[in-house]
Enzyme design. Sequence first.
Site, PDB file in Angstrom:
ATOM      1  N   CYS A  36       8.021   4.455 -25.112  1.00 47.71           N
ATOM      2  CA  CYS A  36       7.517   3.894 -23.865  1.00 47.71           C
ATOM      3  C   CYS A  36       6.383   4.767 -23.325  1.00 47.71           C
ATOM      4  O   CYS A  36       6.463   5.997 -23.369  1.00 47.71           O
ATOM      5  CB  CYS A  36       8.643   3.820 -22.838  1.00 47.71           C
ATOM      6  SG  CYS A  36       8.143   3.059 -21.272  1.00 47.71           S
ATOM      7  N   CYS A  55       9.070   8.177 -16.746  1.00 48.39           N
ATOM      8  CA  CYS A  55      10.279   8.242 -15.925  1.00 48.39           C
ATOM      9  C   CYS A  55      11.149   9.421 -16.365  1.00 48.39           C
ATOM     10  O   CYS A  55      11.576   9.499 -17.516  1.00 48.39           O
ATOM     11  CB  CYS A  55      11.067   6.942 -16.038  1.00 48.39           C
ATOM     12  SG  CYS A  55      10.093   5.465 -15.653  1.00 48.39           S
ATOM     13  N   CYS A  93      14.606   9.079 -18.361  1.00 49.31           N
ATOM     14  CA  CYS A  93      14.706   8.179 -19.516  1.00 49.31           C
ATOM     15  C   CYS A  93      14.448   8.873 -20.842  1.00 49.31           C
ATOM     16  O   CYS A  93      13.442   9.573 -21.012  1.00 49.31           O
ATOM     17  CB  CYS A  93      13.719   7.029 -19.341  1.00 49.31           C
ATOM     18  SG  CYS A  93      13.920   5.739 -20.592  1.00 49.31           S
ATOM     19  N   CYS A 144      22.061  -9.319 -21.482  1.00 50.93           N
ATOM     20  CA  CYS A 144      20.877  -8.692 -20.907  1.00 50.93           C
ATOM     21  C   CYS A 144      19.922  -8.305 -22.032  1.00 50.93           C
ATOM     22  O   CYS A 144      20.285  -7.529 -22.914  1.00 50.93           O
ATOM     23  CB  CYS A 144      21.271  -7.451 -20.106  1.00 50.93           C
ATOM     24  SG  CYS A 144      22.486  -7.773 -18.821  1.00 50.93           S
ATOM     25  N   CYS A 179      19.812 -12.503 -18.816  1.00 47.71           N
ATOM     26  CA  CYS A 179      18.984 -11.714 -17.915  1.00 47.71           C
ATOM     27  C   CYS A 179      17.943 -10.973 -18.746  1.00 47.71           C
ATOM     28  O   CYS A 179      18.281 -10.366 -19.768  1.00 47.71           O
ATOM     29  CB  CYS A 179      19.852 -10.708 -17.155  1.00 47.71           C
ATOM     30  SG  CYS A 179      18.934  -9.610 -16.052  1.00 47.71           S
ATOM     31  N   CYS A 220      18.234  -8.973 -10.111  1.00 46.65           N
ATOM     32  CA  CYS A 220      19.176  -7.923 -10.493  1.00 46.65           C
ATOM     33  C   CYS A 220      18.431  -6.595 -10.351  1.00 46.65           C
ATOM     34  O   CYS A 220      17.477  -6.334 -11.074  1.00 46.65           O
ATOM     35  CB  CYS A 220      19.646  -8.126 -11.931  1.00 46.65           C
ATOM     36  SG  CYS A 220      20.679  -6.794 -12.590  1.00 46.65           S
ATOM     37  N   ARG A 233      27.819  -3.726  -9.888  1.00 47.82           N
ATOM     38  CA  ARG A 233      28.074  -3.503 -11.308  1.00 47.82           C
ATOM     39  C   ARG A 233      28.091  -2.009 -11.626  1.00 47.82           C
ATOM     40  O   ARG A 233      27.164  -1.286 -11.285  1.00 47.82           O
ATOM     41  CB  ARG A 233      26.977  -4.185 -12.131  1.00 47.82           C
ATOM     42  CG  ARG A 233      27.208  -4.193 -13.625  1.00 47.82           C
ATOM     43  CD  ARG A 233      26.034  -4.821 -14.360  1.00 47.82           C
ATOM     44  NE  ARG A 233      25.641  -6.107 -13.791  1.00 47.82           N
ATOM     45  CZ  ARG A 233      24.582  -6.799 -14.213  1.00 47.82           C
ATOM     46  NH1 ARG A 233      23.826  -6.321 -15.173  1.00 47.82           N
ATOM     47  NH2 ARG A 233      24.276  -7.941 -13.652  1.00 47.82           N
TER      48      ARG A 233
END
Length: 422
Positions: free
Chosen positions: A65, A69, A72, A109, A142, A202, A272
């Site tokens: 990626c 972040c 991550c 998901c 999702c 979400c 969740r």
Amino acid sequence: MDLLNTLVEKGLRREPPTREEALAVLATSDDELLDVVAAAGKVRRQWFGRRVKLNYLVNLKSGLCPEDCSYCSQRLGSKAEILKYTWLKPDEASQAAAAGVAGGAKRVCLVASGRGPTDRDVERVGRTIEAIKEQNEGVEVCACLGLLSDGQAERLREAGADAYNHNLNTSEATYGGITKTHTYADRVDTVQKAHAAGLSACSGLIAGMGEADEDLVDVVYALRELGSDSVPVNFLIPFEGTPLAKEWNLTPQRCLRILAMVRFVCPDVEVRIAGGREVHLRSMQPLALHIANSIFLGDYLTSEGQAGQADLDMIADAGFEVEGTGTPTLPAHRTDALAAAGGGCGSHTDAQAGGGCGSSVPAEAGAGCGSHSGGGCGPCGGHAPVPEPAEAPAAEAAPGGARTDLVAVRRRGAGTDLAPNA
């Protein structure tokens, strides 16, 4: 305890606590913990009974990626040893999804690493959604693809997506210290795009990144105002090779208080338990089911979760039941508002039609997948054999009483021949 009685009464009326009351929940002592869980449990049972919704992740594209972040393992410059692969084909993703559905998952998901999808990526994911729905009647899908451009949420909706995940992760005040390559406002914009397109919003948070209680309360109220229908609560998995590798700040008791605060602020939406529950809640996971009404089944994006059968046994042993595909997740007042608005999958309400996170009045209307390496949007893969965990380090108490020796972070598939989403 007057505070808890007040919070229960407000939760049964779908009225949010004051900011001071929310902070007071986080400040309760361990001696009061069971009272806090019991109070949150009353609100949870009012709106969700004893049902537990199961969610299952299919990791469409892993690693590499361009975003930075700090939490991550897939971030730019990450040294974490994780699986890396490009897009799964629609039939491969559908086959992976079938494993979760067979285990009782109601929602699949679809997650892909990256800043955000190209239009070609959206078309690819659209074909994947169609393949999954064709083979799994009644399943919700999702998507979790990063920052959305104009029109992309509408195309995902047209392809059959029911929801879109993009987490705010932390408060606006502290976001710049976690990520530099995009802003908190970018994340809010994507959640708003998804909601405006008729997708169930979400969006959740990550706890344990060194934030203050005020930051946790700020982000949960922001999620309420955005009209998030599902709030994933992630507990940071401090991956080696990431800037937050040493942030072991959570105890099981702290995690339960955070979940309770979220439930009181968002009484009638899906709360969740997401990434990190096995690492931080450990043997106290069953208590968390009295607060949250939704969990992920199986593994996470780049780390292993609890075995799926162990999750099912835990749910049954705690006296809960798995929610079926024919049962609406959210209570009737929210699904009725959704039907009137003519949108979604029966599990969200339009912000203008039914209000935000538990609200009875209309709400005001980042990069990567919106989830961290240990969860966020959800778990990853199936229930294939996993490698034995590394030998645990000698016992030590991290700041705040966290125990890093109790559970070793296990990387999904690292050092094995485990295929993506096996």
